[in-house]
Design a protein around this motif. Structure first.
Motif, PDB file in Angstrom:
ATOM      1  N   ASP A   1      38.120  41.912  53.487  1.00  0.00           N
ATOM      2  CA  ASP A   1      37.825  41.845  54.924  1.00  0.00           C
ATOM      3  C   ASP A   1      38.706  40.879  55.704  1.00  0.00           C
ATOM      4  OD1 ASP A   1      35.599  43.650  54.685  1.00  0.00           O
ATOM      5  OD2 ASP A   1      34.435  41.989  53.845  1.00  0.00           O
ATOM      6  N   PHE A   2      39.412  39.975  54.998  1.00  0.00           N
ATOM      7  CA  PHE A   2      40.166  38.934  55.693  1.00  0.00           C
ATOM      8  C   PHE A   2      41.589  38.855  55.147  1.00  0.00           C
ATOM      9  CE2 PHE A   2      35.703  37.783  55.716  1.00  0.00           C
ATOM     10  CZ  PHE A   2      35.463  37.506  57.061  1.00  0.00           C
ATOM     11  N   SER A   3      42.509  38.437  56.014  1.00  0.00           N
ATOM     12  CA  SER A   3      43.890  38.235  55.580  1.00  0.00           C
ATOM     13  C   SER A   3      43.980  36.976  54.720  1.00  0.00           C
ATOM     14  CB  SER A   3      44.812  38.089  56.790  1.00  0.00           C
ATOM     15  OG  SER A   3      44.543  36.869  57.479  1.00  0.00           O
ATOM     16  N   THR A   4      45.028  36.922  53.912  1.00  0.00           N
ATOM     17  CA  THR A   4      45.241  35.745  53.066  1.00  0.00           C
ATOM     18  C   THR A   4      45.375  34.486  53.912  1.00  0.00           C
ATOM     19  OG1 THR A   4      46.362  37.132  51.429  1.00  0.00           O
ATOM     20  CG2 THR A   4      46.715  34.754  51.275  1.00  0.00           C
ATOM     21  N   LEU A   5      46.055  34.591  55.058  1.00  0.00           N
ATOM     22  CA  LEU A   5      46.261  33.434  55.931  1.00  0.00           C
ATOM     23  C   LEU A   5      44.935  32.890  56.455  1.00  0.00           C
ATOM     24  CD1 LEU A   5      49.344  34.760  57.923  1.00  0.00           C
ATOM     25  CD2 LEU A   5      49.352  32.885  56.261  1.00  0.00           C
ATOM     26  N   GLN A   6      44.011  33.778  56.835  1.00  0.00           N
ATOM     27  CA  GLN A   6      42.722  33.312  57.353  1.00  0.00           C
ATOM     28  C   GLN A   6      41.893  32.669  56.254  1.00  0.00           C
ATOM     29  OE1 GLN A   6      40.524  36.141  59.698  1.00  0.00           O
ATOM     30  NE2 GLN A   6      38.698  34.860  59.793  1.00  0.00           N
ATOM     31  N   ILE A   7      41.934  33.237  55.058  1.00  0.00           N
ATOM     32  CA  ILE A   7      41.196  32.637  53.934  1.00  0.00           C
ATOM     33  C   ILE A   7      41.715  31.227  53.657  1.00  0.00           C
ATOM     34  CG2 ILE A   7      40.701  32.807  51.463  1.00  0.00           C
ATOM     35  CD1 ILE A   7      40.894  35.862  51.767  1.00  0.00           C
ATOM     36  N   ASN A  12      53.418  19.860  50.359  1.00  0.00           N
ATOM     37  CA  ASN A  12      52.368  20.750  50.836  1.00  0.00           C
ATOM     38  C   ASN A  12      52.896  22.075  51.357  1.00  0.00           C
ATOM     39  OD1 ASN A  12      49.771  19.303  50.467  1.00  0.00           O
ATOM     40  ND2 ASN A  12      50.858  17.731  51.605  1.00  0.00           N
ATOM     41  N   LEU A  13      54.137  22.106  51.809  1.00  0.00           N
ATOM     42  CA  LEU A  13      54.756  23.389  52.113  1.00  0.00           C
ATOM     43  C   LEU A  13      54.876  24.229  50.839  1.00  0.00           C
ATOM     44  CD1 LEU A  13      57.591  22.321  54.601  1.00  0.00           C
ATOM     45  CD2 LEU A  13      55.557  23.675  55.140  1.00  0.00           C
ATOM     46  N   ALA A  14      55.320  23.577  49.749  1.00  0.00           N
ATOM     47  CA  ALA A  14      55.435  24.275  48.468  1.00  0.00           C
ATOM     48  C   ALA A  14      54.060  24.685  47.950  1.00  0.00           C
ATOM     49  CB  ALA A  14      56.144  23.383  47.446  1.00  0.00           C
ATOM     50  N   HIS A  15      53.091  23.765  48.054  1.00  0.00           N
ATOM     51  CA  HIS A  15      51.738  24.062  47.569  1.00  0.00           C
ATOM     52  C   HIS A  15      51.109  25.204  48.358  1.00  0.00           C
ATOM     53  CE1 HIS A  15      47.423  23.376  46.676  1.00  0.00           C
ATOM     54  NE2 HIS A  15      47.894  22.972  45.515  1.00  0.00           N
ATOM     55  N   TYR A  16      51.379  25.240  49.666  1.00  0.00           N
ATOM     56  CA  TYR A  16      50.843  26.305  50.505  1.00  0.00           C
ATOM     57  C   TYR A  16      51.399  27.660  50.071  1.00  0.00           C
ATOM     58  CZ  TYR A  16      49.560  29.029  54.603  1.00  0.00           C
ATOM     59  OH  TYR A  16      49.041  29.988  55.421  1.00  0.00           O
ATOM     60  N   LEU A  17      52.699  27.708  49.792  1.00  0.00           N
ATOM     61  CA  LEU A  17      53.303  28.951  49.320  1.00  0.00           C
ATOM     62  C   LEU A  17      52.693  29.378  47.981  1.00  0.00           C
ATOM     63  CD1 LEU A  17      57.057  28.336  50.224  1.00  0.00           C
ATOM     64  CD2 LEU A  17      55.447  29.862  51.372  1.00  0.00           C
ATOM     65  N   GLY A  18      52.433  28.381  47.117  1.00  0.00           N
ATOM     66  CA  GLY A  18      51.795  28.685  45.837  1.00  0.00           C
ATOM     67  C   GLY A  18      50.401  29.261  46.035  1.00  0.00           C
ATOM     68  N   GLN A  19      49.612  28.638  46.928  1.00  0.00           N
ATOM     69  CA  GLN A  19      48.270  29.136  47.195  1.00  0.00           C
ATOM     70  C   GLN A  19      48.307  30.515  47.833  1.00  0.00           C
ATOM     71  OE1 GLN A  19      44.870  26.336  48.243  1.00  0.00           O
ATOM     72  NE2 GLN A  19      46.594  25.322  49.201  1.00  0.00           N
ATOM     73  N   PHE A  20      49.259  30.729  48.743  1.00  0.00           N
ATOM     74  CA  PHE A  20      49.376  32.040  49.371  1.00  0.00           C
ATOM     75  C   PHE A  20      49.615  33.115  48.310  1.00  0.00           C
ATOM     76  CE2 PHE A  20      51.635  35.593  51.182  1.00  0.00           C
ATOM     77  CZ  PHE A  20      50.940  35.845  52.352  1.00  0.00           C
ATOM     78  N   GLY A  21      50.531  32.843  47.381  1.00  0.00           N
ATOM     79  CA  GLY A  21      50.807  33.805  46.317  1.00  0.00           C
ATOM     80  C   GLY A  21      49.579  34.089  45.481  1.00  0.00           C
ATOM     81  N   TRP A  22      48.810  33.042  45.170  1.00  0.00           N
ATOM     82  CA  TRP A  22      47.614  33.185  44.320  1.00  0.00           C
ATOM     83  C   TRP A  22      46.545  34.010  45.020  1.00  0.00           C
ATOM     84  CZ3 TRP A  22      42.408  31.864  43.760  1.00  0.00           C
ATOM     85  CH2 TRP A  22      41.921  31.797  42.451  1.00  0.00           C
ATOM     86  N   PHE A  23      46.207  33.640  46.259  1.00  0.00           N
ATOM     87  CA  PHE A  23      45.154  34.342  46.985  1.00  0.00           C
ATOM     88  C   PHE A  23      45.567  35.773  47.338  1.00  0.00           C
ATOM     89  CE2 PHE A  23      43.398  30.098  47.575  1.00  0.00           C
ATOM     90  CZ  PHE A  23      42.039  30.333  47.529  1.00  0.00           C
ATOM     91  N   TYR A  24      46.838  35.978  47.658  1.00  0.00           N
ATOM     92  CA  TYR A  24      47.312  37.327  47.973  1.00  0.00           C
ATOM     93  C   TYR A  24      47.212  38.228  46.741  1.00  0.00           C
ATOM     94  CZ  TYR A  24      50.404  41.107  49.470  1.00  0.00           C
ATOM     95  OH  TYR A  24      50.920  42.332  49.779  1.00  0.00           O
ATOM     96  N   PRO A  75      46.917  23.878  59.735  1.00  0.00           N
ATOM     97  CA  PRO A  75      47.667  24.582  60.795  1.00  0.00           C
ATOM     98  C   PRO A  75      48.615  25.641  60.247  1.00  0.00           C
ATOM     99  CG  PRO A  75      48.488  22.326  60.516  1.00  0.00           C
ATOM    100  CD  PRO A  75      47.230  22.429  59.714  1.00  0.00           C
ATOM    101  N   LEU A  76      49.122  25.452  59.028  1.00  0.00           N
ATOM    102  CA  LEU A  76      50.014  26.452  58.449  1.00  0.00           C
ATOM    103  C   LEU A  76      49.327  27.807  58.313  1.00  0.00           C
ATOM    104  CD1 LEU A  76      51.845  24.449  55.619  1.00  0.00           C
ATOM    105  CD2 LEU A  76      52.797  25.232  57.790  1.00  0.00           C
ATOM    106  N   GLY A  77      48.034  27.774  57.994  1.00  0.00           N
ATOM    107  CA  GLY A  77      47.297  29.029  57.881  1.00  0.00           C
ATOM    108  C   GLY A  77      46.659  29.459  59.180  1.00  0.00           C
ATOM    109  N   LEU A  78      46.193  28.470  59.975  1.00  0.00           N
ATOM    110  CA  LEU A  78      45.419  28.782  61.179  1.00  0.00           C
ATOM    111  C   LEU A  78      46.272  29.413  62.272  1.00  0.00           C
ATOM    112  CD1 LEU A  78      42.675  28.618  62.547  1.00  0.00           C
ATOM    113  CD2 LEU A  78      43.270  26.309  63.330  1.00  0.00           C
ATOM    114  N   VAL A  79      47.460  28.860  62.521  1.00  0.00           N
ATOM    115  CA  VAL A  79      48.293  29.351  63.633  1.00  0.00           C
ATOM    116  C   VAL A  79      48.643  30.836  63.470  1.00  0.00           C
ATOM    117  CG1 VAL A  79      50.515  29.111  64.792  1.00  0.00           C
ATOM    118  CG2 VAL A  79      49.179  27.072  64.203  1.00  0.00           C
ATOM    119  N   PRO A  80      49.186  31.275  62.331  1.00  0.00           N
ATOM    120  CA  PRO A  80      49.475  32.718  62.209  1.00  0.00           C
ATOM    121  C   PRO A  80      48.218  33.571  62.067  1.00  0.00           C
ATOM    122  CG  PRO A  80      50.026  31.578  60.174  1.00  0.00           C
ATOM    123  CD  PRO A  80      49.689  30.522  61.160  1.00  0.00           C
ATOM    124  N   ALA A  81      47.128  32.999  61.520  1.00  0.00           N
ATOM    125  CA  ALA A  81      45.896  33.773  61.316  1.00  0.00           C
ATOM    126  C   ALA A  81      45.225  34.124  62.631  1.00  0.00           C
ATOM    127  CB  ALA A  81      44.929  32.998  60.428  1.00  0.00           C
TER     128      ALA A  81
END
Length: 289
Positions: free
Chosen positions: A21-27, A63-75, A177-183
């Protein structure tokens, strides 16, 4: 470590439920908001002076690297079997070896080179490039694992001068903000039934790391880390029971190669630690004589 295993498994299930129901960015945005709230409450008790740091640039890059890692995992959780996600994730320690050598000057021994090659071989067996069309999610997860390796290396650089709560605070504050702004451009308002899953994602992410840190305080890494490898067969069982997922031959072989690489790396670390202890005891005996 049982708390760690349970936390990661529950987080994977919650992420799978939300991905419909939700995009990876919003999660990721809501997860970071929940985590930031919890960490802020903890800092209120223990003292906000901990967040003072002389390494803002390293925090940002980490945290930029960690965010990309989390994005890959959740996606990836939403598209490929849970066991495949966790198997590819277990290449993170091997990528960390390469980044530690490049950024921290750590020496890579022959056993560790073999461990990295086994991990790469395991990934190739799982992905089977050329045999069939690669699933985008598997490639994204591999990129996420690579990003996690960089994040772990930068965490090593931060750890001596920053408390765990400081690192967690900047992680949540930067990633929100990395996830919230595009979400915002694809925002779906969560319903009442969604919030328990969001809370599970946010809280289990913190509890998994907290439990692992506590375990490392109570026992040697040579005991704790092999237990973490039990996540793979456990999540394979969860995937089978909850979603009817099966482990095919290539996934089993590839995962086995990756786990073998991790085991070789752990045995090398254990042997090196034992040699250092023996050498220290010999030096101590010589000094007393």
């Amino acid at each position: 470590m049982l708390g760690t295993l349970l936390s990661f498994s529950v987080m994977a299930i919650a992420a799978r439920q939300l991905s419909a129901d939700f995009s990876t960015l919003q999660i990721l945005a809501i997860r970071s908001a929940i985590g930031l709230l919890v960490v802020s409450m903890m800092l209120t008790r223990s003292g906000w002076q901990q967040v003072r740091t002389r390494q803002p640039g390293t925090h940002l890059l980490r945290n930029l690297a960690h965010y990309l890692g989390q994005f890959g995992w959740f996606y990836a959780i939403g598209f490929i079997p849970l066991a495949a996600v966790f198997a590819i994730e277990f290449t993170v320690p091997l990528w960390t070896l390469l980044f530690a050598a490049a950024l921290l000057g750590e020496r890579i021994s022959l056993p560790r080179i073999i461990a990295v090659l086994l991990g790469i071989g395991g990934v190739l067996v799982i992905l089977r490039p050329g045999a069939e069309v690669l699933h985008t999610a598997a490639v994204v997860m591999l990129g996420g694992a690579f990003a996690y390796g960089l994040s772990h290396t930068l965490t090593k650089r931060l750890a001596p001068a920053n408390t765990p709560l400081c690192i967690l605070f900047y992680m949540m504050a930067i990633q929100l903000p990395l996830g919230l702004v595009p979400a915002v451009f694809d925002w779906v308002t969560p319903g009442v039934t969604h919030w328990p899953w969001f809370l599970l994602v946010g809280l289990t992410g913190l509890s998994a790391h907290y439990c692992m840190v506590r375990a490392l305080m109570l026992a040697d890494a040579s005991v704790v880390i092999p237990m973490d490898l039990l996540r793979l067969p456990l999540i394979a069982l969860v995937g089978f029971v909850a979603y009817g997922e099966t482990v095919d031959f290539y996934l089993a072989v590839g995962a086995g190669l990756i786990l073998l690489g991790n085991a070789l790396n752990l045995l090398w670390d254990r042997q090196k630690t034992m040699d250092m202890r023996i050498e220290a005891q010999q030096d101590d005996s010589s000094a007393k004589q």
